[in-house]
Design a protein around this motif. Structure first.
Motif, PDB file in Angstrom:
ATOM      1  N   ILE A  63       0.809  -1.221   0.000  1.00 34.67           N
ATOM      2  CA  ILE A  63       0.000   0.000   0.000  1.00 34.67           C
ATOM      3  C   ILE A  63       0.847   1.278   0.000  1.00 34.67           C
ATOM      4  CG2 ILE A  63      -1.720   1.332   1.268  1.00 34.67           C
ATOM      5  CD1 ILE A  63      -2.878  -1.082  -0.193  1.00 34.67           C
ATOM      6  N   PRO A  64       1.882   1.419   0.848  1.00 35.16           N
ATOM      7  CA  PRO A  64       2.655   2.669   0.822  1.00 35.16           C
ATOM      8  C   PRO A  64       3.255   2.976  -0.548  1.00 35.16           C
ATOM      9  CG  PRO A  64       3.152   1.431   2.806  1.00 35.16           C
ATOM     10  CD  PRO A  64       2.340   0.520   1.923  1.00 35.16           C
ATOM     11  N   LYS A  65       3.778   1.947  -1.208  1.00 36.88           N
ATOM     12  CA  LYS A  65       4.365   2.142  -2.535  1.00 36.88           C
ATOM     13  C   LYS A  65       3.320   2.598  -3.537  1.00 36.88           C
ATOM     14  CE  LYS A  65       7.239   1.617  -6.056  1.00 36.88           C
ATOM     15  NZ  LYS A  65       8.341   2.575  -6.304  1.00 36.88           N
ATOM     16  N   LEU A  66       2.160   1.964  -3.532  1.00 33.69           N
ATOM     17  CA  LEU A  66       1.117   2.285  -4.510  1.00 33.69           C
ATOM     18  C   LEU A  66       0.636   3.728  -4.374  1.00 33.69           C
ATOM     19  CD1 LEU A  66      -1.024  -0.989  -4.284  1.00 33.69           C
ATOM     20  CD2 LEU A  66       0.397  -0.280  -6.215  1.00 33.69           C
ATOM     21  N   LEU A  67       0.532   4.207  -3.140  1.00 29.90           N
ATOM     22  CA  LEU A  67      -0.043   5.532  -2.888  1.00 29.90           C
ATOM     23  C   LEU A  67       1.005   6.606  -2.632  1.00 29.90           C
ATOM     24  CD1 LEU A  67      -3.126   4.577  -0.677  1.00 29.90           C
ATOM     25  CD2 LEU A  67      -3.107   5.204  -3.098  1.00 29.90           C
ATOM     26  N   GLY A  68       2.288   6.244  -2.715  1.00 27.06           N
ATOM     27  CA  GLY A  68       3.324   7.249  -2.516  1.00 27.06           C
ATOM     28  C   GLY A  68       3.426   7.749  -1.094  1.00 27.06           C
ATOM     29  N   VAL A  69       3.155   6.868  -0.141  1.00 22.81           N
ATOM     30  CA  VAL A  69       3.215   7.240   1.283  1.00 22.81           C
ATOM     31  C   VAL A  69       4.569   6.826   1.841  1.00 22.81           C
ATOM     32  CG1 VAL A  69       2.194   6.908   3.566  1.00 22.81           C
ATOM     33  CG2 VAL A  69       0.729   6.972   1.535  1.00 22.81           C
ATOM     34  N   ASP A  70       5.246   7.765   2.477  1.00 24.35           N
ATOM     35  CA  ASP A  70       6.514   7.425   3.115  1.00 24.35           C
ATOM     36  C   ASP A  70       6.645   8.220   4.407  1.00 24.35           C
ATOM     37  OD1 ASP A  70       7.118   9.986   2.255  1.00 24.35           O
ATOM     38  OD2 ASP A  70       8.373   9.332   0.602  1.00 24.35           O
ATOM     39  N   GLY A  71       7.724   7.983   5.116  1.00 24.72           N
ATOM     40  CA  GLY A  71       7.922   8.656   6.395  1.00 24.72           C
ATOM     41  C   GLY A  71       7.397   7.812   7.540  1.00 24.72           C
ATOM     42  N   MET A  72       8.075   7.908   8.659  1.00 20.76           N
ATOM     43  CA  MET A  72       7.678   7.155   9.847  1.00 20.76           C
ATOM     44  C   MET A  72       6.404   7.744  10.453  1.00 20.76           C
ATOM     45  SD  MET A  72      10.035   4.745  10.593  1.00 20.76           S
ATOM     46  CE  MET A  72      10.131   4.556  12.360  1.00 20.76           C
ATOM     47  N   PRO A  73       5.541   6.894  11.005  1.00 19.18           N
ATOM     48  CA  PRO A  73       4.400   7.422  11.760  1.00 19.18           C
ATOM     49  C   PRO A  73       4.890   8.245  12.950  1.00 19.18           C
ATOM     50  CG  PRO A  73       4.150   5.075  11.306  1.00 19.18           C
ATOM     51  CD  PRO A  73       5.550   5.430  10.935  1.00 19.18           C
ATOM     52  N   LYS A  74       4.164   9.282  13.288  1.00 18.60           N
ATOM     53  CA  LYS A  74       4.524  10.117  14.434  1.00 18.60           C
ATOM     54  C   LYS A  74       3.892   9.555  15.698  1.00 18.60           C
ATOM     55  CE  LYS A  74       4.966  14.306  11.639  1.00 18.60           C
ATOM     56  NZ  LYS A  74       4.477  15.688  11.405  1.00 18.60           N
ATOM     57  N   ALA A  75       4.556   9.772  16.820  1.00 16.10           N
ATOM     58  CA  ALA A  75       4.058   9.283  18.106  1.00 16.10           C
ATOM     59  C   ALA A  75       3.385  10.422  18.862  1.00 16.10           C
ATOM     60  CB  ALA A  75       5.198   8.710  18.934  1.00 16.10           C
ATOM     61  N   ALA A  76       2.264  10.098  19.503  1.00 16.13           N
ATOM     62  CA  ALA A  76       1.544  11.072  20.322  1.00 16.13           C
ATOM     63  C   ALA A  76       0.783  10.328  21.406  1.00 16.13           C
ATOM     64  CB  ALA A  76       0.587  11.906  19.473  1.00 16.13           C
ATOM     65  N   CYS A  77       1.118  10.604  22.663  1.00 14.93           N
ATOM     66  CA  CYS A  77       0.418   9.991  23.801  1.00 14.93           C
ATOM     67  C   CYS A  77       0.443   8.461  23.713  1.00 14.93           C
ATOM     68  CB  CYS A  77      -1.014  10.497  23.887  1.00 14.93           C
ATOM     69  SG  CYS A  77      -1.163  12.276  24.043  1.00 14.93           S
ATOM     70  N   SER A  78       1.612   7.918  23.430  1.00 14.07           N
ATOM     71  CA  SER A  78       1.821   6.477  23.360  1.00 14.07           C
ATOM     72  C   SER A  78       1.049   5.820  22.217  1.00 14.07           C
ATOM     73  CB  SER A  78       1.448   5.800  24.688  1.00 14.07           C
ATOM     74  OG  SER A  78       2.211   6.316  25.747  1.00 14.07           O
ATOM     75  N   LEU A  80       0.256   6.028  17.693  1.00 12.64           N
ATOM     76  CA  LEU A  80       0.880   6.387  16.432  1.00 12.64           C
ATOM     77  C   LEU A  80      -0.102   7.143  15.535  1.00 12.64           C
ATOM     78  CD1 LEU A  80       2.767   3.063  15.564  1.00 12.64           C
ATOM     79  CD2 LEU A  80       3.752   5.175  16.470  1.00 12.64           C
ATOM     80  N   ILE A  81       0.402   8.182  14.908  1.00  8.27           N
ATOM     81  CA  ILE A  81      -0.385   8.937  13.930  1.00  8.27           C
ATOM     82  C   ILE A  81       0.057   8.473  12.542  1.00  8.27           C
ATOM     83  CG2 ILE A  81      -0.941  11.211  13.012  1.00  8.27           C
ATOM     84  CD1 ILE A  81      -0.197  12.361  15.750  1.00  8.27           C
ATOM     85  N   PRO A  82      -0.836   7.872  11.766  1.00  7.35           N
ATOM     86  CA  PRO A  82      -0.420   7.323  10.464  1.00  7.35           C
ATOM     87  C   PRO A  82      -0.126   8.418   9.453  1.00  7.35           C
ATOM     88  CG  PRO A  82      -2.792   7.135  10.726  1.00  7.35           C
ATOM     89  CD  PRO A  82      -2.267   7.644  12.039  1.00  7.35           C
ATOM     90  N   PRO A  83       0.875   8.216   8.609  1.00  6.96           N
ATOM     91  CA  PRO A  83       1.113   9.156   7.501  1.00  6.96           C
ATOM     92  C   PRO A  83      -0.070   9.143   6.537  1.00  6.96           C
ATOM     93  CG  PRO A  83       2.967   7.644   7.793  1.00  6.96           C
ATOM     94  CD  PRO A  83       1.838   7.115   8.615  1.00  6.96           C
ATOM     95  N   VAL A  84      -0.133  10.146   5.689  1.00  6.84           N
ATOM     96  CA  VAL A  84      -1.238  10.241   4.735  1.00  6.84           C
ATOM     97  C   VAL A  84      -0.689  10.315   3.320  1.00  6.84           C
ATOM     98  CG1 VAL A  84      -2.741  11.374   6.410  1.00  6.84           C
ATOM     99  CG2 VAL A  84      -1.338  12.771   4.874  1.00  6.84           C
ATOM    100  N   SER A  85      -1.521   9.928   2.364  1.00  6.77           N
ATOM    101  CA  SER A  85      -1.130   9.998   0.955  1.00  6.77           C
ATOM    102  C   SER A  85      -0.992  11.456   0.536  1.00  6.77           C
ATOM    103  CB  SER A  85      -2.159   9.270   0.088  1.00  6.77           C
ATOM    104  OG  SER A  85      -3.435   9.869   0.215  1.00  6.77           O
ATOM    105  N   PRO A  86      -0.111  11.736  -0.440  1.00  6.24           N
ATOM    106  CA  PRO A  86       0.269  13.126  -0.727  1.00  6.24           C
ATOM    107  C   PRO A  86      -0.832  14.018  -1.287  1.00  6.24           C
ATOM    108  CG  PRO A  86       1.270  11.593  -2.307  1.00  6.24           C
ATOM    109  CD  PRO A  86       0.677  10.761  -1.217  1.00  6.24           C
TER     110      PRO A  86
END
Length: 259
Positions: A63-78, A80-86
């Motif tokens: 899925i990340p490759k198909l949609l051009g999603v990269d970068g590590m998920p961010k952490a908040a209050c223990s 994870l915040i998922p990255p989003v497609s561009p």
């Protein structure tokens, strides 16, 4: 099906903020399951729905490759915040986003894979989304079993191809969903035909459809998608959000919004 599962149980109640959870699977690899999942997400997001994809294919994430999603998920209050497609902002959570090298193999046994899937559900801040699409791995063993047992699925969408072999394996996956009381939406026949660029006739490159085998097992064919070179090209470039075949996108949109 009666074997003890190794992952810790979780509450199968609805997750706050997630309205609908749909699993997309096939039982068989190579039928374009991840492409169908990504295109379904694009169709829904374009229509104004907020969409997330839980990439549960831990050992073969696409899925990340198909949609051009990269970068590590961010952490908040223990959590994870998922990255989003561009372009459209589709939320994506995949093990490939956690690796320092996307080409590094994930060599894990079943219990660890099951626990990662569990964390992707419990510990990711999906926020307010209308649809969470779960891209299942091939097969009917540990990882798909974990998802069907632990997540509050509203439906299972099967992806097949025209060959009889594919139909046979997909029927196994659908029977698994039935045994676990997961509503089966039906099936998408991917790579059903190709359009000749010169005469514009349809070519059945993989032979005649065996969709009647699925229908004999009460699995309706909800859409037949063509072999489209632009899907492969855009996916390789991480730009599947730009796919513009209106007929294909409308057929996928109708599957999710009519149930």
């Amino acid at each position: 099906m009666n074997e003890d599962h190794d992952s810790a149980p979780i509450d199968k109640a609805k997750k706050e903020g997630v309205n609908h959870v749909l699993a997309i699977g096939s039982g068989k690899g190579g039928v374009g399951k991840s492409s169908v999942t990504a295109l379904l997400a694009v169709a829904l997001q374009r229509q104004g729905f907020k969409v997330g994809i839980l990439d549960a294919d831990i050992t073969g994430p696409s899925i990340p490759k198909l949609l051009g999603v990269d970068g590590m998920p961010k952490a908040a209050c223990s959590r994870l915040i998922p990255p989003v497609s561009p372009n459209l902002g589709i939320r994506v959570m995949s093990v490939n986003l956690l690796l320092d090298d996307p080409y590094k193999p994930v060599i894990w046994r079943g219990p660890l894979i099951a626990n990662v899937i569990k964390q992707f559900w419990e510990d990711v801040m999906w926020d307010e989304i209308n649809f969470l699409l779960v891209d299942l791995p091939p097969g009917t063993s540990d990882a798909p079993l974990t998802i069907m047992q632990l997540l509050p699925l509203d439906g299972f969408l099967a992806v097949t191809s025209p060959q009889s072999l594919s139909a046979m394996v997909v029927i196994k996956a659908v029977n698994m969903a039935n045994m676990l009381s997961i509503p089966v939406l039906g099936a998408v026949e991917n790579m059903s035909y190709a359009i000749c660029p010169y005469c514009h006739q349809e070519w059945e490159l993989f032979g005649s459809s065996h969709s009647e085998e699925l229908e004999e097992h009460n699995i309706p064919i909800l859409a037949k998608l063509p072999i489209d070179p632009s899907i492969a090209k855009l996916g390789d470039e991480g730009k599947l959000e730009a796919y513009d075949n209106a007929e294909v996108m409308q057929s996928l949109l109708a599957i999710a919004t009519s149930k």
